[in-house]
Design a protein around this motif. Structure first.
Motif, PDB file in Angstrom:
ATOM      1  N   PHE A 200     117.534  77.441  26.942  1.00  0.00           N
ATOM      2  CA  PHE A 200     118.050  76.831  25.823  1.00  0.00           C
ATOM      3  C   PHE A 200     118.824  77.587  24.967  1.00  0.00           C
ATOM      4  O   PHE A 200     118.239  78.882  24.696  1.00  0.00           O
ATOM      5  N   ARG A 201     119.713  77.029  24.216  1.00  0.00           N
ATOM      6  CA  ARG A 201     120.388  77.734  23.074  1.00  0.00           C
ATOM      7  C   ARG A 201     120.726  76.857  21.760  1.00  0.00           C
ATOM      8  O   ARG A 201     120.710  75.790  21.906  1.00  0.00           O
ATOM      9  N   PRO A 202     120.649  77.257  20.667  1.00  0.00           N
ATOM     10  CA  PRO A 202     120.993  76.379  19.440  1.00  0.00           C
ATOM     11  C   PRO A 202     122.061  75.632  19.705  1.00  0.00           C
ATOM     12  O   PRO A 202     123.264  76.235  20.229  1.00  0.00           O
ATOM     13  N   GLY A 203     121.975  74.323  19.399  1.00  0.00           N
ATOM     14  CA  GLY A 203     123.278  73.383  19.562  1.00  0.00           C
ATOM     15  C   GLY A 203     123.374  72.592  21.005  1.00  0.00           C
ATOM     16  O   GLY A 203     124.037  71.593  20.974  1.00  0.00           O
ATOM     17  N   ASP A 204     122.398  72.676  21.803  1.00  0.00           N
ATOM     18  CA  ASP A 204     121.907  72.211  22.909  1.00  0.00           C
ATOM     19  C   ASP A 204     121.691  70.496  22.547  1.00  0.00           C
ATOM     20  O   ASP A 204     120.989  70.698  21.587  1.00  0.00           O
ATOM     21  N   ILE A 205     121.885  69.622  23.316  1.00  0.00           N
ATOM     22  CA  ILE A 205     121.630  68.237  22.909  1.00  0.00           C
ATOM     23  C   ILE A 205     120.656  67.825  24.124  1.00  0.00           C
ATOM     24  O   ILE A 205     120.990  68.139  25.527  1.00  0.00           O
TER      25      ILE A 205
ATOM     26  N   ALA B 198     131.538  79.486   5.402  1.00  0.00           N
ATOM     27  CA  ALA B 198     130.686  78.516   5.919  1.00  0.00           C
ATOM     28  C   ALA B 198     130.753  77.244   5.351  1.00  0.00           C
ATOM     29  O   ALA B 198     130.751  76.271   6.080  1.00  0.00           O
ATOM     30  N   GLU B 199     131.443  77.404   3.991  1.00  0.00           N
ATOM     31  CA  GLU B 199     131.388  76.067   3.529  1.00  0.00           C
ATOM     32  C   GLU B 199     132.416  75.210   3.629  1.00  0.00           C
ATOM     33  O   GLU B 199     132.507  74.000   3.782  1.00  0.00           O
ATOM     34  N   VAL B 200     133.501  75.928   4.513  1.00  0.00           N
ATOM     35  CA  VAL B 200     134.591  75.133   5.005  1.00  0.00           C
ATOM     36  C   VAL B 200     134.984  74.990   6.108  1.00  0.00           C
ATOM     37  O   VAL B 200     135.983  74.936   6.610  1.00  0.00           O
ATOM     38  N   SER B 201     133.786  75.473   7.161  1.00  0.00           N
ATOM     39  CA  SER B 201     133.945  75.677   8.351  1.00  0.00           C
ATOM     40  C   SER B 201     134.176  74.172   9.075  1.00  0.00           C
ATOM     41  O   SER B 201     133.829  73.127   8.692  1.00  0.00           O
ATOM     42  N   ASP B 202     134.443  74.205  10.324  1.00  0.00           N
ATOM     43  CA  ASP B 202     134.830  73.031  11.070  1.00  0.00           C
ATOM     44  C   ASP B 202     133.222  72.764  11.535  1.00  0.00           C
ATOM     45  O   ASP B 202     132.426  73.550  12.011  1.00  0.00           O
ATOM     46  N   LYS B 203     133.071  71.418  11.390  1.00  0.00           N
ATOM     47  CA  LYS B 203     131.869  70.919  11.738  1.00  0.00           C
ATOM     48  C   LYS B 203     131.945  70.188  13.063  1.00  0.00           C
ATOM     49  O   LYS B 203     131.130  69.242  13.218  1.00  0.00           O
ATOM     50  N   ARG B 204     132.403  70.825  14.091  1.00  0.00           N
ATOM     51  CA  ARG B 204     132.664  70.657  15.418  1.00  0.00           C
ATOM     52  C   ARG B 204     131.953  71.767  16.368  1.00  0.00           C
ATOM     53  O   ARG B 204     132.093  72.802  16.011  1.00  0.00           O
ATOM     54  N   LEU B 205     131.137  71.293  17.266  1.00  0.00           N
ATOM     55  CA  LEU B 205     130.489  72.503  18.192  1.00  0.00           C
ATOM     56  C   LEU B 205     130.593  71.914  19.675  1.00  0.00           C
ATOM     57  O   LEU B 205     130.355  70.678  20.137  1.00  0.00           O
ATOM     58  N   GLU B 206     131.248  72.934  20.434  1.00  0.00           N
ATOM     59  CA  GLU B 206     131.195  72.667  21.734  1.00  0.00           C
ATOM     60  C   GLU B 206     129.874  72.956  22.393  1.00  0.00           C
ATOM     61  O   GLU B 206     129.662  74.173  22.142  1.00  0.00           O
ATOM     62  N   THR B 207     129.299  72.088  23.090  1.00  0.00           N
ATOM     63  CA  THR B 207     127.957  72.527  23.530  1.00  0.00           C
ATOM     64  C   THR B 207     127.646  71.783  24.921  1.00  0.00           C
ATOM     65  O   THR B 207     128.551  71.392  25.713  1.00  0.00           O
ATOM     66  N   ARG B 208     126.474  71.311  25.190  1.00  0.00           N
ATOM     67  CA  ARG B 208     126.242  70.709  26.341  1.00  0.00           C
ATOM     68  C   ARG B 208     124.925  69.713  26.146  1.00  0.00           C
ATOM     69  O   ARG B 208     124.119  69.856  25.220  1.00  0.00           O
ATOM     70  N   ILE B 209     124.959  68.528  26.962  1.00  0.00           N
ATOM     71  CA  ILE B 209     123.684  67.477  27.033  1.00  0.00           C
ATOM     72  C   ILE B 209     122.920  67.835  28.114  1.00  0.00           C
ATOM     73  O   ILE B 209     123.724  68.037  29.276  1.00  0.00           O
ATOM     74  N   ILE B 210     121.605  67.825  28.213  1.00  0.00           N
ATOM     75  CA  ILE B 210     120.679  68.325  29.381  1.00  0.00           C
ATOM     76  C   ILE B 210     119.639  67.022  29.447  1.00  0.00           C
ATOM     77  O   ILE B 210     119.195  66.707  28.386  1.00  0.00           O
ATOM     78  N   GLU B 211     119.331  66.736  30.524  1.00  0.00           N
ATOM     79  CA  GLU B 211     118.596  65.703  30.723  1.00  0.00           C
ATOM     80  C   GLU B 211     117.249  66.611  31.247  1.00  0.00           C
ATOM     81  O   GLU B 211     117.209  67.424  32.376  1.00  0.00           O
ATOM     82  N   ILE B 212     116.081  66.194  30.439  1.00  0.00           N
ATOM     83  CA  ILE B 212     114.984  66.826  30.816  1.00  0.00           C
ATOM     84  C   ILE B 212     113.988  65.785  31.335  1.00  0.00           C
ATOM     85  O   ILE B 212     113.600  64.876  30.447  1.00  0.00           O
ATOM     86  N   PRO B 213     113.437  65.846  32.524  1.00  0.00           N
ATOM     87  CA  PRO B 213     112.482  65.049  32.860  1.00  0.00           C
ATOM     88  C   PRO B 213     111.145  65.356  32.389  1.00  0.00           C
ATOM     89  O   PRO B 213     110.808  66.603  32.225  1.00  0.00           O
ATOM     90  N   VAL B 214     110.339  64.338  32.077  1.00  0.00           N
ATOM     91  CA  VAL B 214     109.331  64.399  31.416  1.00  0.00           C
ATOM     92  C   VAL B 214     108.185  63.314  31.921  1.00  0.00           C
ATOM     93  O   VAL B 214     108.752  62.191  31.956  1.00  0.00           O
ATOM     94  N   TYR B 215     107.111  63.808  32.351  1.00  0.00           N
ATOM     95  CA  TYR B 215     106.119  62.914  32.822  1.00  0.00           C
ATOM     96  C   TYR B 215     105.169  62.596  31.564  1.00  0.00           C
ATOM     97  O   TYR B 215     104.299  63.276  31.224  1.00  0.00           O
ATOM     98  N   PHE B 216     105.375  61.448  30.827  1.00  0.00           N
ATOM     99  CA  PHE B 216     104.641  61.006  29.630  1.00  0.00           C
ATOM    100  C   PHE B 216     103.096  60.724  30.228  1.00  0.00           C
ATOM    101  O   PHE B 216     103.076  60.064  31.143  1.00  0.00           O
TER     102      PHE B 216
END
Length: 291
Positions: A231-236, A79-97
């Motif tokens: 959702f899954r960990p790493g999502d943006i 883990a200490e020498v692992s690649d700090k890159r993550l193939e993931t996804r960005i998601i638009e979440i509509p919010v009525y504030f």
């Protein structure tokens, strides 16, 4: 960082990378969790990731507690020498504030709040140094958030704001939790944002609500037919403010089975983010414009 290992009852090993949440700790925890999974250690039945930690469930009839802990410790160097890159996804979440439903709820529970005289947004804006609720909400939704874990309640994402540490919004939870929170409410507790996946108790400050379901155990929502948790960990996440008319339009589309969340594939590079936070965030959010 000094990794801490401990037992959780008779069937769990808890691995904590750091007491303090950070993206660095998240990536190390994710890498070590993946290393444990790839090792296919006999007796391991489940691995549950969290913000800067994870828990391994094992069968003590197959592997002794001391042995499983030793096997996990042996993998820490990966883990200490692992690649700090993550193939993931960005998601638009509509919010009525500032919607009427979360506002009605939070006003019912003012005696449990730090400031009984105002709203959750009034309090959050003031303690974070913003002159107005509108300025606070702009800071909340103008930058992306990182899903660091999913859980506590089924399908509930914990979201960590992708900004410089000193710019992160932080608001303490209620002094005493509410006994009611509308389903799909959006808010903050500490430094973590969340979306309440189901109706129930809660202590996070409430800012708005999304019309987009994120958990469906019946798997009848069109985009949740393959898996009940969105959702899954790493999502943006990129929040998109909407008005009541747009909220109701999306809600109707969800009910009709015609709503499709806006999602784009992205690569998150931790080193690139630390070197240029504003540039990295701009590139992440630009990915949504191409869909």
């Amino acid at each position: 960082m000094k990794t801490r290992y401990s037992f959780g009852g008779d069937e769990h090993v808890y691995v904590e990378i750091d007491e303090e949440m950070s993206l660095e700790a998240f990536f190390i925890a994710l890498s070590l969790r993946n290393a444990v999974a790839e090792a296919e250690i006999p007796g391991v039945t489940e691995i549950c990731p969290a913000n800067a930690s994870f828990e391994v469930r094992f069968d003590p009839d197959v592997i002794a507690p001391e042995e499983i802990m030793a096997r996990i410790r042996e993998l820490e160097h990966k883990a200490e020498v692992s690649d700090k890159r993550l193939e993931t996804r960005i998601i638009e979440i509509p919010v009525y504030f500032q919607d009427p439903w979360t506002h009605e709820t939070l006003m019912r529970f003012r005696e449990r709040h730090q400031d009984p005289t105002g709203s959750d947004l009034d309090y959050a804006a003031r303690i974070n140094g913003y002159d107005s609720v509108e300025a606070f909400l702009e800071a909340f939704h103008s930058q992306p958030w990182f899903v660091s874990m999913v859980g506590f309640v089924a399908g509930l994402p914990f979201l960590y704001q992708l900004v410089e540490r000193e710019k992160q919004i932080q608001v303490p939870k209620y002094l005493r939790p509410r006994t009611d929170t509308p389903k799909l409410s959006v808010g903050i507790g500490g430094c973590f944002g969340c979306i309440y996946s189901v109706r129930g108790a809660g202590g996070y400050q409430l800012f708005g609500i999304t019309p987009m379901p994120i958990y469906d155990p019946t798997q009848t929502v069109s985009y949740l037919k393959d898996f009940m948790v969105f959702f899954r960990p790493g999502d943006i996440v990129k929040w998109k403010p909407v008005d009541r008319a747009e909220y109701e339009r999306i809600e109707a589309a969800v009910a009709a089975g015609t709503y499709t969340p806006r999602i784009a594939p992205v690569t998150f590079d931790l080193d690139a983010f630390n070197a240029d936070i504003a540039g990295t965030n701009a590139n992440l959010m630009e990915a949504l414009n191409g869909i």
